[in-house]
Design a protein around this motif. Structure first.
Motif, PDB file in Angstrom:
ATOM      1  N   HIS A 292       0.839  -1.208   0.000  1.00 14.91           N
ATOM      2  CA  HIS A 292       0.000   0.000   0.000  1.00 14.91           C
ATOM      3  C   HIS A 292       0.875   1.260   0.000  1.00 14.91           C
ATOM      4  N   SER A 293       1.956   1.241   0.772  1.00 11.11           N
ATOM      5  CA  SER A 293       2.852   2.401   0.838  1.00 11.11           C
ATOM      6  C   SER A 293       3.528   2.655  -0.503  1.00 11.11           C
ATOM      7  N   ALA A 294       3.978   1.575  -1.165  1.00 13.27           N
ATOM      8  CA  ALA A 294       4.630   1.730  -2.464  1.00 13.27           C
ATOM      9  C   ALA A 294       3.647   2.218  -3.514  1.00 13.27           C
ATOM     10  N   VAL A 295       2.406   1.706  -3.494  1.00 16.59           N
ATOM     11  CA  VAL A 295       1.383   2.154  -4.442  1.00 16.59           C
ATOM     12  C   VAL A 295       1.055   3.629  -4.208  1.00 16.59           C
ATOM     13  N   ALA A 296       0.953   4.031  -2.930  1.00 17.84           N
ATOM     14  CA  ALA A 296       0.689   5.439  -2.612  1.00 17.84           C
ATOM     15  C   ALA A 296       1.803   6.341  -3.135  1.00 17.84           C
ATOM     16  N   SER A 297       3.037   5.890  -3.004  1.00 15.84           N
ATOM     17  CA  SER A 297       4.164   6.678  -3.486  1.00 15.84           C
ATOM     18  C   SER A 297       4.115   6.855  -5.009  1.00 15.84           C
ATOM     19  N   CYS A 298       3.749   5.770  -5.732  1.00 18.72           N
ATOM     20  CA  CYS A 298       3.649   5.857  -7.193  1.00 18.72           C
ATOM     21  C   CYS A 298       2.543   6.822  -7.611  1.00 18.72           C
ATOM     22  N   TYR A 299       1.382   6.714  -6.964  1.00 12.73           N
ATOM     23  CA  TYR A 299       0.284   7.631  -7.282  1.00 12.73           C
ATOM     24  C   TYR A 299       0.672   9.078  -7.002  1.00 12.73           C
ATOM     25  N   GLN A 300       1.418   9.285  -5.920  1.00 14.73           N
ATOM     26  CA  GLN A 300       1.852  10.640  -5.576  1.00 14.73           C
ATOM     27  C   GLN A 300       2.784  11.196  -6.650  1.00 14.73           C
ATOM     28  N   GLU A 301       3.710  10.369  -7.134  1.00 15.44           N
ATOM     29  CA  GLU A 301       4.635  10.820  -8.175  1.00 15.44           C
ATOM     30  C   GLU A 301       3.897  11.110  -9.477  1.00 15.44           C
ATOM     31  N   LEU A 302       2.784  10.404  -9.706  1.00 17.84           N
ATOM     32  CA  LEU A 302       2.004  10.609 -10.928  1.00 17.84           C
ATOM     33  C   LEU A 302       0.925  11.674 -10.768  1.00 17.84           C
ATOM     34  N   GLU A 303       0.937  12.392  -9.616  1.00 16.73           N
ATOM     35  CA  GLU A 303      -0.016  13.468  -9.329  1.00 16.73           C
ATOM     36  C   GLU A 303      -1.459  12.965  -9.286  1.00 16.73           C
ATOM     37  N   ARG A 304      -1.649  11.750  -8.888  1.00 19.52           N
ATOM     38  CA  ARG A 304      -2.996  11.209  -8.680  1.00 19.52           C
ATOM     39  C   ARG A 304      -3.215  11.176  -7.168  1.00 19.52           C
ATOM     40  N   LEU A 305      -3.547  12.344  -6.629  1.00 19.71           N
ATOM     41  CA  LEU A 305      -3.486  12.552  -5.192  1.00 19.71           C
ATOM     42  C   LEU A 305      -4.574  11.816  -4.421  1.00 19.71           C
ATOM     43  N   SER A 306      -5.765  11.734  -4.975  1.00 19.00           N
ATOM     44  CA  SER A 306      -6.853  11.045  -4.262  1.00 19.00           C
ATOM     45  C   SER A 306      -6.531   9.573  -4.070  1.00 19.00           C
ATOM     46  N   GLU A 307      -6.029   8.918  -5.138  1.00 19.33           N
ATOM     47  CA  GLU A 307      -5.652   7.505  -5.030  1.00 19.33           C
ATOM     48  C   GLU A 307      -4.480   7.326  -4.072  1.00 19.33           C
TER      49      GLU A 307
END
Length: 391
Positions: A292-307
């Motif tokens: 979950h932490s790694a997925v959150a980091s990827c979404y953050q880098e891709l500017e998909r903040l809600s996910e």
């Protein structure tokens, strides 16, 4: 002087006498069993004979099993009156599936009202029965088997979907493995769980026709049964070899992609690894926390903040319940503070309530933990050793 004979009266008397004689003769023949039915004539009317048999069977099947409430009771208790389209067992399935009945046409009729009540009761009962009979379990289905030709080798790659049955599974997890992967798994499990693996059968290698369609088809079915058997063994499905076969390798590949900045590719790999963990119900919950932490980091880098915030919060919900702030010497998980800081920041950006997480962060800071000089979430994920995180 004699009265003249009336021929009309004489004819009427003759008819009455003949009728009485025929009536007596008919009753006598029925009573003595001398009237025989010509069995050959019944072949000319097969529909009528089948209809009578079906009606009798329907009445016998339904006798004593129907239940009506209040004014839904039928006017007559005669079995013959219950035989009809609404009480025919052959029509039950169709009535239930279509969720309608011809009895709805005239609800004011007592008989039809009772039949409509019967249809609704059967419909509800059948749905409840089907709900009880559907068991949720994990299915392993080989959906594709392709022959791969590389420079110095040729092998068959099996694509396996892991599906949760019992409900509509809109997001099945997928793995692609070759025969040597299955063979390696089997050898490791035999070595470390010999007793549990005693009755597990593994498809053997063949010297010839390994790439024939018939061999690939049979082997695919064998692998499905093999994985289902392994998953049914509690000791086996919690073993490192089993988890490595399914998702630990996926996790490592995802982390390598994160390190190289290929976030889109990393995201698809990590999300699939997360689905595998959820479907397999892995006992190592720390793996889900890390994913979950790694997925959150990827979404953050891709500017998909809600996910990103959603997965960040799911990771915290797995981690926070195990924290006891009363233990001053407690060693917190390395991901805790980076997750809290990231989640607070994301909540602020998407205008979501962050007070709970800010309060927890302040409590940790009050214990003397330096929350300011902590690595960010991505850096912590890259540096953190996955196997060490199991502790």
């Amino acid at each position: 002087m004699k009265k003249p004979v009336c021929f009309c009266d004489l004819h009427l008397c003759t008819v009455l006498m003949a009728t009485k004689l025929l009536d007596r003769l008919r009753r006598s023949l029925f009573k003595e069993g001398e009237l025989q039915v010509d069995t050959d004539d019944t072949d000319d009317f097969p529909e009528s004979s089948e209809l009578e048999d079906d009606t009798d069977n329907i009445s016998a099947r339904l006798s004593g099993t129907l239940c009506f409430d209040g004014d839904g009771v039928l006017d007559s208790e005669d079995a013959g009156e219950t035989s009809g389209p609404d009480s025919d067992s052959d029509c039950f399935t169709e009535s239930i599936d279509n969720a309608c009945s011809s009895t709805d046409i005239s609800p004011t009729s007592p008989t039809l009202k009772g039949s409509s009540m019967l249809t609704r009761q059967l419909q509800e009962s059948w749905k409840n029965l089907r709900a009880r009979c559907v068991l949720e379990k994990l299915l392993f289905e080989v959906t594709d088997a392709s022959v791969v030709q590389e420079a110095n080798s040729k092998y068959v790659l099996y694509t396996i979907h892991i599906i949760q049955s019992g409900t509509f599974d809109k997001a099945p997890a997928v793995i692609a493995r070759r025969y040597t992967d299955f063979e390696r798994l089997h050898h490791l499990l035999r070595r470390h769980h010999r007793e549990a693996m005693e009755g597990v059968h593994f498809p053997r290698k063949k010297l010839r026709r390994n790439f024939a369609a018939e061999t690939i088809g049979k082997r695919s079915r064998s692998f499905e049964q093999y994985l289902s058997h392994l998953h049914s063994l509690t000791e086996v499905r919690a073993s490192p070899a089993f988890l490595e076969f399914f998702y630990l390798g996926e996790l490592r590949r995802g982390l390598m992609l994160v390190c190289s900045g290929r976030y889109e590719e990393a995201l698809s790999t990590l999300v699939n690894a997360l689905r595998l963990q959820e479907k397999l119900d892995s006992p190592h919950k720390i793996h889900q926390l890390f994913t979950h932490s790694a997925v959150a980091s990827c979404y953050q880098e891709l500017e998909r903040l809600s996910e990103a915030q959603e997965h960040c919060e799911q990771a915290l919900n797995k981690l926070v319940p195990s924290i006891d702030l009363q233990k001053t010497q407690q060693k917190f998980h390395p991901l805790l503070v980076p997750l809290l800081q990231t989640n607070v920041r994301l909540c602020w950006k998407i205008s979501k309530d962050k007070r709970r997480w800010e309060a927890l962060l302040l409590e940790i800071q009050a214990l003397g933990i330096d929350v300011e000089n902590q690595p960010d979430l991505k850096e912590c994920i890259v540096k953190e050793n996955l196997l060490e995180s199991e502790g």
